[in-house]
Scaffold this active site. Structure first.
Site, PDB file in Angstrom:
ATOM      1  CG  ASP A   1      43.170  46.396  49.507  1.00  0.00           C
ATOM      2  OD1 ASP A   1      42.571  45.408  49.981  1.00  0.00           O
ATOM      3  OD2 ASP A   1      44.333  46.713  49.810  1.00  0.00           O
TER       4      ASP A   1
ATOM      5  CG  ASP B   1      41.183  42.317  51.308  1.00  0.00           C
ATOM      6  OD1 ASP B   1      42.094  41.701  50.722  1.00  0.00           O
ATOM      7  OD2 ASP B   1      41.397  43.272  52.063  1.00  0.00           O
ATOM      8  CD  GLU B   2      44.816  43.082  47.443  1.00  0.00           C
ATOM      9  OE1 GLU B   2      45.559  43.791  46.760  1.00  0.00           O
ATOM     10  OE2 GLU B   2      45.192  42.033  48.006  1.00  0.00           O
TER      11      GLU B   2
END
Ligand SMILES: [Mg+2]
Length: 413
Positions: A19, A113-114
């Site tokens: 993350d 974003d993960e």
């Protein structure tokens, strides 16, 4: 060895959750070095603006994503507000994911974003999960100049909890036989799907931590959590082994209401089921699921129950999509059903977000929009559902959202 014959001491905690830290804000700080060390937020600056992402210096002042911008300004008079640049974040997100794919073949992107990674196949080349996590984070820092955090476990759910624990700019790999001990002192809210309502129900049983949750009898847990209880119990005990993209069988989430007085106005029924669809979408997003089918249930005063379902062309967790379908189902029935005593909305045929390649692609493309809904969930959790009403604060289409205020959200950490 435990009762199931699995030797947990030698099981590899090969599921990683990577993350990016304060992703949107970190990108802005990277692109403008004068922002380094300052309280920076990304979001809309207008009267209805909401914080989509906050840099760590902003967080130390108490600023959080999904907070109204006016509150953030009050907390930090020297606040730097940067309007969101969704295309920029997407481009850098693609670079991050490309870099991950360089090292690990088995990857499942779950938001801008993960990503989850199954690194068990990469061990021969790159070493143990701990070393792979170090390698990934170092490459992201060196090649993209951005901070990230990694959690690792035998379970995707625990990996995600571990990455949150490791933030900022850290990593935490939880060995299989340490899973239960790692979770025990944490608040029950770390378990995805345990929202404020479930939390309150558990609190009434005297349960605040995951360790305490393990101690209560299954019957009481089912009364507090409903059909999710066995899954939560498994997780709390450290026995969950759900990996990447595993289909969740026979799962559904839903809500229904019975009214003392029948609803006779079709517009009122429409309004109520719209609210329910949003609620169900929120449950899906909290659990990290998308649904392929949405079901509308209606009951008239004579007790006869009608269920109608729609299969979606793409699985979704979007309130917008679910609402479209339940409203369409209702409009087909509203002529015949004049009085409604009970209505319910349920999402079925669930799967974890991003579990198919097409879906990962879709997740990536619509990330701005789903993340925005996730940011609204957090605001709703924090300030009550009435503080953000979609109709008045958000334009109807994702495209418009990308151009204007109030700003898209990202993962809160
Ligand atoms: Mg993040």
């Amino acid at each position: 060895m435990d009762a199931s014959g699995v030797d947990r001491a030698v099981e590899v905690p090969g599921i990683l959750h990577l993350d990016m830290d304060a992703f949107f804000a970190s990108v802005e700080v990277r692109d403008d070095s004068t922002l380094a060390g300052r309280p920076v937020v990304v979001g809309g600056a207008g009267a209805r603006g909401v914080v989509a992402a906050a840099s760590y210096p902003a967080r130390t002042r108490g600023i959080r994503s999904a907070m109204p911008m006016a509150t953030a300004r009050r907390l930090a008079p020297d606040l730097v507000i940067v309007p969101p640049r969704i295309d920029r974040y997407r481009a850098i997100s693609a670079q991050v994911m490309g870099l991950l794919r360089d090292v690990v073949a088995d990857i499942e992107q779950i938001s801008v974003d993960e990503a989850f990674l199954d690194v068990r196949g990469a061990r021969r080349l790159f070493g143990e999960p701990e070393q792979i996590a170090t390698l990934l984070r170092r490459r992201i820092r060196e090649e993209l100049a951005l901070p990230s955090s990694v959690g690792g476990s035998v379970s995707r759910a625990v990996a995600k909890i571990a990455s949150a624990h490791a933030k900022p700019d850290g990593q935490l790999i939880v060995p299989a036989d340490r899973t239960a001990a790692f979770l025990a002192p944490l608040p029950v809210s770390v378990i995805s799907g345990i929202g404020p309502k479930a939390q309150a129900a558990l609190e009434r049983l005297g349960v605040r931590t995951v360790g305490q949750l393990r101690e209560i009898p299954p019957g009481a847990l089912t009364r507090a959590l409903g059909p999710r209880a066995p899954e939560v119990a498994r997780l709390a005990a450290g026995s969950d082994r759900t990996g990447l993209g595993q289909r969740v069988r026979d799962k559904s989430v839903g809500t229904e209401r019975t009214w003392d007085e029948d609803l006779t106005d079709p517009a009122e029924v429409r309004r109520r089921i719209t609210v329910m669809a949003d609620e169900v979408a929120r449950q899906l997003r909290r659990g990290g699921f998308v649904a392929r089918t949405v079901v509308l249930k209606l009951r008239g005063p004579d007790g006869a129950t009608l269920t109608r379902s729609a299969t979606l062309d793409q699985p979704t967790s979007s309130g917008e999509r679910l609402r479209e379908h339940v409203v369409a189902l209702w409009e087909r029935e509203s002529g015949a059903l004049r009085r409604v005593r009970l209505a319910g909305v349920r999402a079925t045929h669930l799967e974890p977000v991003g579990s198919t390649p097409q879906q990962s692609e879709l997740t990536a493309r619509s990330a701005g929009w789903t993340d925005l809904e996730a940011a609204m969930d957090r605001a709703a959790d924090r300030f009550g559902t009435r503080s953000l009403s979609r109709g008045s604060t958000l334009p109807p289409r994702a495209e418009e959202e990308h151009r204007g205020a109030p700003g898209a959200g990202e993962d809160g950490r």
